[in-house]
Write a protein that holds these residues in place. Sequence first.
Motif, mmCIF file in Angstrom:
data_model
loop_
_atom_site.group_PDB
_atom_site.id
_atom_site.type_symbol
_atom_site.label_atom_id
_atom_site.label_comp_id
_atom_site.label_asym_id
_atom_site.label_seq_id
_atom_site.Cartn_x
_atom_site.Cartn_y
_atom_site.Cartn_z
ATOM 1 N N ILE A 84 0.861 -1.187 0.000
ATOM 2 C CA ILE A 84 0.000 0.000 0.000
ATOM 3 C C ILE A 84 0.890 1.228 0.000
ATOM 4 O O ILE A 84 1.692 1.424 0.923
ATOM 5 C CB ILE A 84 -0.936 0.021 1.223
ATOM 6 C CG1 ILE A 84 -1.809 -1.240 1.252
ATOM 7 C CG2 ILE A 84 -1.830 1.264 1.189
ATOM 8 C CD1 ILE A 84 -2.692 -1.339 2.488
ATOM 9 N N ARG A 85 0.757 2.058 -1.027
ATOM 10 C CA ARG A 85 1.553 3.284 -1.137
ATOM 11 C C ARG A 85 0.619 4.488 -1.264
ATOM 12 O O ARG A 85 -0.346 4.443 -2.031
ATOM 13 C CB ARG A 85 2.487 3.224 -2.343
ATOM 14 C CG ARG A 85 3.564 2.133 -2.242
ATOM 15 C CD ARG A 85 4.395 2.072 -3.506
ATOM 16 N NE ARG A 85 3.579 1.734 -4.663
ATOM 17 C CZ ARG A 85 3.730 2.293 -5.867
ATOM 18 N NH1 ARG A 85 4.626 3.241 -6.060
ATOM 19 N NH2 ARG A 85 2.954 1.926 -6.868
ATOM 20 N N VAL A 86 0.939 5.546 -0.546
ATOM 21 C CA VAL A 86 0.187 6.800 -0.621
ATOM 22 C C VAL A 86 1.127 7.856 -1.184
ATOM 23 O O VAL A 86 2.199 8.111 -0.612
ATOM 24 C CB VAL A 86 -0.358 7.225 0.758
ATOM 25 C CG1 VAL A 86 -1.202 8.486 0.617
ATOM 26 C CG2 VAL A 86 -1.181 6.101 1.385
ATOM 27 N N LEU A 87 0.730 8.478 -2.294
ATOM 28 C CA LEU A 87 1.591 9.425 -3.006
ATOM 29 C C LEU A 87 0.954 10.802 -3.004
ATOM 30 O O LEU A 87 -0.249 10.951 -3.236
ATOM 31 C CB LEU A 87 1.809 8.949 -4.452
ATOM 32 C CG LEU A 87 2.304 7.504 -4.622
ATOM 33 C CD1 LEU A 87 2.359 7.133 -6.096
ATOM 34 C CD2 LEU A 87 3.662 7.322 -3.973
ATOM 35 N N ASP A 88 1.786 11.831 -2.750
ATOM 36 C CA ASP A 88 1.282 13.210 -2.745
ATOM 37 C C ASP A 88 1.169 13.719 -4.179
ATOM 38 O O ASP A 88 1.520 13.007 -5.133
ATOM 39 C CB ASP A 88 2.177 14.098 -1.880
ATOM 40 C CG ASP A 88 3.583 14.268 -2.452
ATOM 41 O OD1 ASP A 88 3.800 13.933 -3.636
ATOM 42 O OD2 ASP A 88 4.466 14.733 -1.708
ATOM 43 N N PRO A 89 0.686 14.955 -4.402
ATOM 44 C CA PRO A 89 0.497 15.440 -5.774
ATOM 45 C C PRO A 89 1.756 15.434 -6.624
ATOM 46 O O PRO A 89 1.676 15.340 -7.854
ATOM 47 C CB PRO A 89 -0.031 16.875 -5.557
ATOM 48 C CG PRO A 89 -0.709 16.821 -4.235
ATOM 49 C CD PRO A 89 0.097 15.885 -3.404
ATOM 50 N N SER A 90 2.924 15.510 -5.999
ATOM 51 C CA SER A 90 4.177 15.503 -6.766
ATOM 52 C C SER A 90 4.709 14.095 -6.994
ATOM 53 O O SER A 90 5.740 13.924 -7.655
ATOM 54 C CB SER A 90 5.232 16.336 -6.038
ATOM 55 O OG SER A 90 5.551 15.750 -4.778
ATOM 56 N N GLY A 91 4.057 13.086 -6.443
ATOM 57 C CA GLY A 91 4.493 11.715 -6.636
ATOM 58 C C GLY A 91 5.371 11.165 -5.538
ATOM 59 O O GLY A 91 5.830 10.024 -5.620
ATOM 60 N N LYS A 92 5.623 11.938 -4.480
ATOM 61 C CA LYS A 92 6.457 11.475 -3.377
ATOM 62 C C LYS A 92 5.620 10.681 -2.380
ATOM 63 O O LYS A 92 4.413 10.876 -2.270
ATOM 64 C CB LYS A 92 7.116 12.663 -2.685
ATOM 65 C CG LYS A 92 8.082 13.434 -3.577
ATOM 66 C CD LYS A 92 8.700 14.609 -2.824
ATOM 67 C CE LYS A 92 9.660 15.391 -3.716
ATOM 68 N NZ LYS A 92 10.251 16.550 -2.995
ATOM 69 N N ARG A 93 6.283 9.789 -1.635
ATOM 70 C CA ARG A 93 5.592 8.962 -0.654
ATOM 71 C C ARG A 93 5.068 9.827 0.490
ATOM 72 O O ARG A 93 5.813 10.576 1.129
ATOM 73 C CB ARG A 93 6.519 7.885 -0.103
ATOM 74 C CG ARG A 93 6.933 6.836 -1.119
ATOM 75 C CD ARG A 93 5.780 5.897 -1.452
ATOM 76 N NE ARG A 93 5.432 5.022 -0.353
ATOM 77 C CZ ARG A 93 5.914 3.804 -0.181
ATOM 78 N NH1 ARG A 93 6.786 3.317 -1.053
ATOM 79 N NH2 ARG A 93 5.517 3.053 0.835
#
Length: 672
Positions: A84-93
Amino acid sequence: MTATAPRFGSSPSIPVLRRPLAAAALLVALVGMVFSLLLGGAGSASAHAALTGSDPKDGAVVDTAPQAVQLTFSEGVALSDDSIRVLDPSGKRADTGTAPRNLQCGSAVKFSVPLHSGLPDGTYTVAWQALSADSHPVSGAFTFSIGAPSKTTVALPADEAGGGLVGALYGIARYAAYAGFILLVGGAAFILACWQPGASARPLQRLVVRGWMALTASTLAMLFLRNPYTGSGNLADAFDLSGLKDVLDTKPGAALVSRLLLLGVSALFIAVLFGTYAKREGESEKKDLTFGLAIGGTVIAAGIAGTWALAEHASTGIQPGIAMPVDILHLLAVAVWLGGLAALLVALYRTPDIGAAAVQRFSRIAFGSVLVITATGIYQSWRQVGTWSALTGTGYGQLLLVKMGLVAVLVGIAWISRRWTARLVTSGIETEGTEAGPEAEDEVEEAEARAGARAEAEAEAEAEAEAEESRAPGTPASVAGDPARAAQLARQRAAVATAKKKRVRDADPNRSGLRRSVLAEVGVAVALLAVTTALTSTEPGRTEEAARASTSAAAPAAEGPVNLTLPFDTGGKNGRGRVRMVIDPARTGANDLHIWIDSVDGQAMDIPELKLAFTLESKDIGPLPVVPDRIAEGHWTASDVQIPMAGNWKVAVTVRTSDIDQTTIDKNVKIG
């Protein structure tokens, strides 16, 4: 001679073949049972996990950043540390990178991952990948927003888990494994139960050995492809030893290794079958060895079939204790029927010695296999589908309908083959007016043996005559004094006799008709095997419907777009009219607004300014301002208006008709 297809109403001399109407009635009754069971009650979902809920929900807009993201699945799943990965608008974790936490309570399967504190506003993407309890990988993604939606640079993989090149190769290996199992088990069963002299026939030996090789090679391929198939999807990871070690610790990996061990034992079985057994001539000794090989072969075949049952659909969901033995029986019956068909086809085309008695025995065994397949298939269909809507409205149900159609076609062609078999038997031995039982089979075998002995005697006589000619006066010295040359001529004579015997058999219209019908059966069986392989990697209809129901319960759908009409009066000149508004689809997440401004006479009314605001007073949310765009006289629109949660929202509309004349009107509307 032109062969005439046997009439469907003719009465053959074999008891089993004299009851086509009874067999047809039985099949109709079984089909009726299928439909009645499909209409029967449901149970818990089985096989292929699905995401049934999340917190935050898909498309939700939350005021403050959550501390964790929680996912709910329809059944137990296996997750790795990076599942399970959650990514911010810039694609960072945006998650902390720790392993998902298991929050399972009772039947609810939940996992969560913690998030970093102080996350900024914007749209976040949650990407997940898991391994179902039935060994198939599943994946997906959804978004939620903090504060307000924003653009995101996250690019999700186009292929689902288990897709791409690795998924295609794994699917090919799975098909080859089923095909190899069918040829191995069905070919050996055909030899032991129907035509024991076939143990020394090279074409049948090659068929069984090739089935063993296909099953072994495909099992090794699946073992190495398992890591990229359930993980990265990168073919190079097939040779990652650490990944292979992880695969061996899983239930599917253990099943594949067990299958390889059983294939090693089956190699010894094949060696005995085509070695010691093929050379035995004593009837009593061969009978004892036949019984031993039959018992040992059944145990090995059931064990190999169990490696599928213990690792795939049958091992999860409702009634696994019943489903796994039923699945093993189903696989064995399919192998005996379809593999026996392949062996019969090879024998009919490549060996001239197979007789009507062997074909008759296989006909009876095939009929019993069809009954077992039908009974076990009914149970499997109910277990994996369960309802009419799942049968017609899911991919699994539609594939199952195709499979049922192919089975019906195959049974129809098999019935024609049984008619050809009856004609082949009656043309080979005079049994009209008598019931053909075991004594008749013995007579057929004796007649065939006598015919074969006569052909061999004729060949030996011709070879002896040739040898005498080679020793006669006037014969060239190169032949008369050369025993090797004489032996070569004898072998040539024997080959000619064998070819002659084969031509005589091939000229039989009944045998030719049987060949064609069996070839058609094998062609349909190949398509049927492809559909069956696709079914093993498709989410069962019962699970898909359960996931839909859970999703609908978690986020109830609105009946459709909401229409509002609000009269207004700004108090100035031409200040009276009405606002007509459409909110589409009137659900949580993104919505589109269309607003029309009409004058009192119903004409489009042009105004200088229009503003809106949404407020959910029960949750103290809002007002959320919306500034629509004017696209034509009296027509305004707003796109991607985010409604963060369901509730009874107050929609306030501010209309300005001049520099100083404006009014605000409002109305409550249920959204979501």
